[in-house]
Design a protein around this motif. Structure first.
Motif, short mmCIF file in Angstrom:
data_model
loop_
_atom_site.label_atom_id
_atom_site.label_comp_id
_atom_site.label_asym_id
_atom_site.label_seq_id
_atom_site.Cartn_x
_atom_site.Cartn_y
_atom_site.Cartn_z
N PHE A 118 0.84 -1.19 0.00
CA PHE A 118 0.00 0.00 0.00
C PHE A 118 0.88 1.25 0.00
CE2 PHE A 118 -3.89 -2.08 2.32
CZ PHE A 118 -4.08 -2.91 1.23
N PRO A 119 0.37 2.39 -0.41
CA PRO A 119 1.16 3.62 -0.44
C PRO A 119 1.72 4.00 0.94
CG PRO A 119 -0.88 3.91 -1.65
CD PRO A 119 -1.00 2.60 -0.94
N ASP A 120 2.89 4.57 0.92
CA ASP A 120 3.53 5.03 2.16
C ASP A 120 3.03 6.44 2.47
OD1 ASP A 120 5.23 4.87 4.36
OD2 ASP A 120 6.87 5.85 3.29
N GLU A 121 1.70 6.53 2.68
CA GLU A 121 1.03 7.82 2.89
C GLU A 121 0.22 7.78 4.18
OE1 GLU A 121 1.40 10.46 1.07
OE2 GLU A 121 2.41 9.61 -0.71
N GLU A 122 0.16 8.96 4.85
CA GLU A 122 -0.61 9.06 6.09
C GLU A 122 -2.11 8.83 5.82
OE1 GLU A 122 0.36 9.69 9.22
OE2 GLU A 122 2.51 9.97 8.81
N ILE A 123 -2.72 8.04 6.67
CA ILE A 123 -4.16 7.80 6.57
C ILE A 123 -4.89 8.94 7.27
CG2 ILE A 123 -6.06 6.26 7.14
CD1 ILE A 123 -4.03 3.96 7.24
N GLN A 124 -5.88 9.50 6.60
CA GLN A 124 -6.72 10.55 7.20
C GLN A 124 -8.06 9.93 7.59
OE1 GLN A 124 -5.26 13.48 7.71
NE2 GLN A 124 -3.45 12.66 6.62
N THR A 125 -8.39 9.99 8.86
CA THR A 125 -9.60 9.34 9.35
C THR A 125 -10.71 10.36 9.64
OG1 THR A 125 -8.66 9.40 11.59
CG2 THR A 125 -8.43 7.34 10.34
N TYR A 126 -11.95 9.94 9.33
CA TYR A 126 -13.11 10.83 9.47
C TYR A 126 -14.28 10.05 10.08
CZ TYR A 126 -10.49 13.52 5.96
OH TYR A 126 -9.51 14.20 5.27
N GLY A 127 -15.15 10.79 10.78
CA GLY A 127 -16.34 10.16 11.34
C GLY A 127 -17.28 11.19 11.93
N PRO A 128 -18.51 10.78 12.30
CA PRO A 128 -19.46 11.69 12.95
C PRO A 128 -19.03 11.98 14.38
CG PRO A 128 -20.35 9.47 12.84
CD PRO A 128 -19.07 9.44 12.07
N ASN A 129 -19.43 13.14 14.89
CA ASN A 129 -19.00 13.52 16.24
C ASN A 129 -19.88 12.90 17.33
OD1 ASN A 129 -21.34 15.12 16.44
ND2 ASN A 129 -20.26 17.02 15.97
N GLU A 130 -19.62 13.31 18.57
CA GLU A 130 -20.24 12.67 19.74
C GLU A 130 -21.74 12.90 19.85
OE1 GLU A 130 -17.60 14.57 19.67
OE2 GLU A 130 -15.94 13.76 20.87
N ASN A 131 -22.29 13.83 19.07
CA ASN A 131 -23.74 14.03 19.09
C ASN A 131 -24.50 12.89 18.44
OD1 ASN A 131 -23.87 16.52 20.42
ND2 ASN A 131 -23.50 17.66 18.53
N HIS A 132 -23.80 12.07 17.69
CA HIS A 132 -24.43 11.05 16.86
C HIS A 132 -24.36 9.66 17.49
CE1 HIS A 132 -25.16 13.65 13.38
NE2 HIS A 132 -24.01 14.21 13.67
N GLY A 133 -25.47 8.95 17.38
CA GLY A 133 -25.49 7.56 17.85
C GLY A 133 -24.53 6.69 17.08
N THR A 134 -24.22 7.06 15.84
CA THR A 134 -23.27 6.29 15.04
C THR A 134 -21.88 6.31 15.68
OG1 THR A 134 -24.50 6.70 13.01
CG2 THR A 134 -22.19 6.07 12.76
N TYR A 135 -21.50 7.48 16.15
CA TYR A 135 -20.22 7.59 16.88
C TYR A 135 -20.25 6.70 18.11
CZ TYR A 135 -16.72 9.46 20.09
OH TYR A 135 -15.67 9.57 20.98
N GLU A 136 -21.34 6.79 18.87
CA GLU A 136 -21.42 6.02 20.11
C GLU A 136 -21.45 4.52 19.84
OE1 GLU A 136 -23.81 8.43 23.32
OE2 GLU A 136 -24.72 8.77 21.35
N GLY A 184 -8.15 9.33 2.51
CA GLY A 184 -9.15 9.40 3.57
C GLY A 184 -9.96 8.12 3.71
N ILE A 185 -10.42 7.88 4.93
CA ILE A 185 -11.35 6.79 5.21
C ILE A 185 -12.29 7.26 6.32
CG2 ILE A 185 -9.74 5.66 6.84
CD1 ILE A 185 -11.02 2.96 5.98
N GLY A 186 -13.57 7.05 6.13
CA GLY A 186 -14.56 7.48 7.12
C GLY A 186 -15.61 6.41 7.35
N PHE A 187 -16.51 6.68 8.29
CA PHE A 187 -17.59 5.72 8.56
C PHE A 187 -18.88 6.46 8.86
CE2 PHE A 187 -15.74 6.64 12.72
CZ PHE A 187 -16.84 6.77 13.54
N PHE A 188 -19.97 5.83 8.47
CA PHE A 188 -21.33 6.28 8.80
C PHE A 188 -22.30 5.21 8.38
CE2 PHE A 188 -19.92 9.18 5.17
CZ PHE A 188 -20.34 8.36 4.14
#
Length: 338
Positions: free
Chosen positions: A183-201, A236-240
């Motif tokens: 895989f590329p020798d590159e920093e992974i940037q992570t994303y997600g919903p904040n603490e207001n969201h049940g998805t985060y919890e 980037g990689i995120g979740f929802f």
């Protein structure tokens, strides 16, 4: 003699005239009575028909909470207002599960709170303190979905452990090459919903088992912002929720997750509590203020509409439907409030 004859004739004529007049008056009176009876009967029929006509509902139904559940509830609200009750305004917000409970668990709060996780003990305690009867209604099944940039051609298949290590503070993964040297020798940037969201919890509590997230994770309030960030970041990689991925497939691709028996693509067929995507499957809910449903006919009517029709709209908004027997339990409960 002639005088007596004439007198008798006049008397008989007078009696005849009187009898005819009386007969005419009786007939008119009878006719009038008949007409009156017909009018009364018609009036009674009209009154009966008026009392059996359904009353059009008016007023508002106020809903807030989960951004994940929002597309499903907004779709139901739209259809309800167009096809069922034009006089009812159904307002749907998306403050997030936790923020929504803050608006729900107060005096004269919202009628419903959508949530992508179950109500917490402290939230239920707040409801009990306020004397609010809360009814939990499961509305669909969602699959927590990890998404990457369209141009990412190396991370379309990852193991469950890979994903956890990317987001855990102690996962030992900061670059793509930490997962696989190819895989590329590159920093992974992570994303997600904040603490207001049940998805985060749900992610933090159920998937990470309350292990700390990596400090560089970029948490956002708006799901549309997350879509934009990942779509513009090849690393980037995120979740929802699955629904937001479905509605943005033109900008993102989903990661197929290997739970131990080969990669599984999140789909409406695999997202199930006993399905191939079960480790990342979760139920989503709406919570009803039962007291509001008893006091406001439009709230109860809308709750019944949701229970009866939610499976019709689940798939088109990115959710797997519930078993019909489970839905029927909610219908029976709500019918009992009438």
């Amino acid at each position: 003699m002639k005088f007596k004859t004439y007198l008798l004739f006049f008397v008989m004529a007078a009696l005849t005239i009187v009898m005819v007049a009386c007969g005419t008056d009786s007939e008119e009176e009878e006719t009038d009575n008949n007409d009156s009876d017909d009018t009364s009967s018609a009036s009674a029929e009209t009154d009966d028909s008026e009392t059996t006509e359904p009353t059009e509902l008016e007023g508002s139904v106020v809903i807030d909470g989960s951004g994940t559940v929002y597309p499903l509830m907004a779709r139901l609200a739209e259809e309800y207002m167009i096809t069922e009750e034009e006089g009812v305004s159904v307002e749907v917000g998306r403050a997030g599960s936790s923020a929504g409970f803050g608006k729900f668990l107060v005096e004269d709060g919202t009628d419903f709170n959508d949530a992508s996780r179950k109500i917490k003990d402290e939230e239920q305690a707040k409801a009990d303190e306020l004397g609010i009867e809360v009814k939990e209604m499961k509305v669909a099944l969602d699959g927590l979905t990890f998404v990457i940039n369209k141009d990412n051609d190396w991370a379309s298949e990852l193991t469950e452990e890979d994903l956890l290590n990317i987001f855990r503070a102690d996962g030992g993964v900061t670059k793509w090459s930490d997962i696989n040297p190819d895989f590329p020798d590159e920093e992974i940037q992570t994303y997600g919903p904040n603490e207001n969201h049940g998805t985060y919890e749900f992610f933090y509590e159920n998937i990470l088992e309350e292990q700390d997230l990596i400090s560089t994770v970029n948490l956002q309030q708006e799901y549309s912002t997350l879509v934009k960030l990942v779509s513009e970041d090849v690393n980037g990689i995120g979740f929802f929720g699955f629904g937001y991925y479905v509605n943005n497939q033109d900008q993102l691709q989903a990661v197929n997750v290997d739970f131990g028996e080969g990669p599984v693509e999140p789909t409406l067929d695999t997202i199930a509590e006993d399905g191939d995507y079960a480790p990342f499957t979760r139920p989503v809910f709406t919570y009803l203020n039962v007291d509001m449903a008893k006091e406001k006919p439009q709230v109860l009517d809308y709750a019944l509409y949701v229970a009866n029709h939610v499976n019709e709209f689940a798939g088109e908004t990115g959710f797997a439907p519930l078993p019909e027997a489970e839905v029927q339990e909610y219908v029976d409960f709500l019918e009992g409030l009438k």
